[in-house]
Design a protein around this motif. Structure first.
Motif, mmCIF file in Angstrom:
data_model
loop_
_atom_site.group_PDB
_atom_site.id
_atom_site.type_symbol
_atom_site.label_atom_id
_atom_site.label_comp_id
_atom_site.label_asym_id
_atom_site.label_seq_id
_atom_site.Cartn_x
_atom_site.Cartn_y
_atom_site.Cartn_z
ATOM 1 N N CYS A 63 0.828 -1.200 0.000
ATOM 2 C CA CYS A 63 0.000 0.000 0.000
ATOM 3 C C CYS A 63 0.872 1.264 0.000
ATOM 4 N N ALA A 64 0.499 2.266 -0.788
ATOM 5 C CA ALA A 64 1.236 3.538 -0.819
ATOM 6 C C ALA A 64 1.033 4.297 0.489
ATOM 7 N N ASP A 65 2.001 5.134 0.848
ATOM 8 C CA ASP A 65 1.932 5.906 2.095
ATOM 9 C C ASP A 65 0.664 6.747 2.181
ATOM 10 N N ILE A 66 0.338 7.479 1.137
ATOM 11 C CA ILE A 66 -0.820 8.371 1.171
ATOM 12 C C ILE A 66 -2.122 7.577 1.294
ATOM 13 N N THR A 67 -2.182 6.412 0.654
ATOM 14 C CA THR A 67 -3.372 5.568 0.749
ATOM 15 C C THR A 67 -3.555 5.067 2.170
ATOM 16 N N GLN A 68 -2.469 4.618 2.785
ATOM 17 C CA GLN A 68 -2.557 4.130 4.155
ATOM 18 C C GLN A 68 -2.912 5.271 5.114
ATOM 19 N N ALA A 69 -2.359 6.457 4.906
ATOM 20 C CA ALA A 69 -2.692 7.614 5.747
ATOM 21 C C ALA A 69 -4.177 7.959 5.624
ATOM 22 N N ARG A 70 -4.719 7.871 4.426
ATOM 23 C CA ARG A 70 -6.158 8.137 4.236
ATOM 24 C C ARG A 70 -7.007 7.066 4.901
ATOM 25 N N GLN A 71 -6.609 5.797 4.779
ATOM 26 C CA GLN A 71 -7.362 4.708 5.396
ATOM 27 C C GLN A 71 -7.366 4.823 6.919
ATOM 28 N N LEU A 72 -6.293 5.347 7.493
ATOM 29 C CA LEU A 72 -6.192 5.538 8.934
ATOM 30 C C LEU A 72 -6.805 6.866 9.378
ATOM 31 N N HIS A 73 -7.322 7.647 8.431
ATOM 32 C CA HIS A 73 -7.930 8.963 8.672
ATOM 33 C C HIS A 73 -6.927 9.965 9.251
ATOM 34 N N LEU A 74 -5.653 9.770 8.980
ATOM 35 C CA LEU A 74 -4.642 10.725 9.432
ATOM 36 C C LEU A 74 -4.713 12.015 8.640
#
Length: 85
Positions: A63-74
């Motif tokens: 998973c890309a960093d930005i995708t994971q940050a969005r999924q975690l609602h960061l």
């Protein structure tokens, strides 16, 4: 960050792991697109002084960093969009 207009840093870190077992269905999700190695990824949010505010659980590294940050609602939490005109 947030309504207080403070500075923060979000960073994704890849950690190399052994290749998952041959029978595992999601085995290909551990292959990082960036390093082409088996990895898990963790996201860390710090304040300007370097204090850790949040550290995510390790997830498969595909998973890309930005995708994971969005999924975690960061992204929503740390950088909310103002409703100002």
């Amino acid at each position: 960050m947030g309504a207080e207009a403070q500075t923060g840093i979000i960073d994704g870190t890849e950690i190399r792991v052994r290749r998952p077992a041959a029978g595992r269905k999601d085995r290909d999700k551990f292959v990082s697109g960036k390093t082409k190695q088996n990895a898990v990824k963790s996201m860390v949010l710090t304040d300007a002084e370097g204090r850790v505010l949040f550290c995510s659980p390790a997830r498969p590294g595909s998973c890309a960093d930005i995708t994971q940050a969005r999924q975690l609602h960061l992204v929503d939490t740390a950088f909310p969009v103002s409703d100002a005109p």
